[in-house]
Design a protein around this motif. Sequence first.
Motif, PDB file in Angstrom:
ATOM      1  N   UNK A  43       0.450   6.708   1.288  1.00  0.00           N
ATOM      2  CA  UNK A  43      -0.172   5.527   0.709  1.00  0.00           C
ATOM      3  C   UNK A  43      -0.473   5.762  -0.768  1.00  0.00           C
ATOM      4  N   UNK A  44      -0.734   4.700  -1.487  1.00  0.00           N
ATOM      5  CA  UNK A  44      -1.003   4.814  -2.917  1.00  0.00           C
ATOM      6  C   UNK A  44      -2.251   5.624  -3.216  1.00  0.00           C
ATOM      7  N   UNK A  45      -3.171   5.721  -2.248  1.00  0.00           N
ATOM      8  CA  UNK A  45      -4.370   6.533  -2.452  1.00  0.00           C
ATOM      9  C   UNK A  45      -4.125   8.015  -2.133  1.00  0.00           C
ATOM     10  N   UNK A  49       0.817  -1.226   0.000  1.00  0.00           N
ATOM     11  CA  UNK A  49       0.000   0.000   0.000  1.00  0.00           C
ATOM     12  C   UNK A  49       0.849   1.273   0.000  1.00  0.00           C
ATOM     13  N   UNK A  50       2.184   1.134   0.170  1.00  0.00           N
ATOM     14  CA  UNK A  50       3.066   2.299   0.271  1.00  0.00           C
ATOM     15  C   UNK A  50       3.344   2.893  -1.099  1.00  0.00           C
ATOM     16  N   UNK A  51       3.356   4.192  -1.125  1.00  0.00           N
ATOM     17  CA  UNK A  51       3.861   4.899  -2.301  1.00  0.00           C
ATOM     18  C   UNK A  51       5.237   5.471  -1.965  1.00  0.00           C
ATOM     19  N   UNK A  52       5.365   5.988  -0.740  1.00  0.00           N
ATOM     20  CA  UNK A  52       6.607   6.634  -0.329  1.00  0.00           C
ATOM     21  C   UNK A  52       6.712   6.599   1.196  1.00  0.00           C
ATOM     22  N   UNK A  53       7.967   6.511   1.684  1.00  0.00           N
ATOM     23  CA  UNK A  53       8.218   6.587   3.121  1.00  0.00           C
ATOM     24  C   UNK A  53       9.180   7.744   3.357  1.00  0.00           C
ATOM     25  N   UNK A  54       8.818   8.630   4.262  1.00  0.00           N
ATOM     26  CA  UNK A  54       9.690   9.747   4.645  1.00  0.00           C
ATOM     27  C   UNK A  54      10.039   9.618   6.118  1.00  0.00           C
TER      28      UNK A  54
END
Length: 108
Positions: free
Chosen positions: A68-70, A46-51
């Motif tokens: 998240x991807x949404x 479900x991840x798009x990016x982690x900061x």
Amino acid sequence: MKIQVIFLLLSTIVICLATHGFCIGPITNSRCKCVKVLSRFIPPKRYQQINIFHQGSYCRKVEIVITLKNGKKVCINPEAQWVNRIISFLNKRAERSNEVITEESSTQ
């Protein structure tokens, strides 16, 4: 006369330090990105990016924000076990990809 000047100077310093301390706390905490953190597991698919925002002058704690991807941004507890596992996995994957890039560039 000398004691009055010393007392005035010391009281001025104490007031300045007290005022500075009261102002810094709320301003610093208001710059944190995460007000509420979640500890429940979120599947990596479900991840798009982690900061990862390290402790600094803007905030006194480490903050991890997953986009998240949404498009929704979620703050997660950096002390949760599943978070540490995912971060170590991502670090290992990044190290492996750097090694591959280094090996490829040395053969060219």
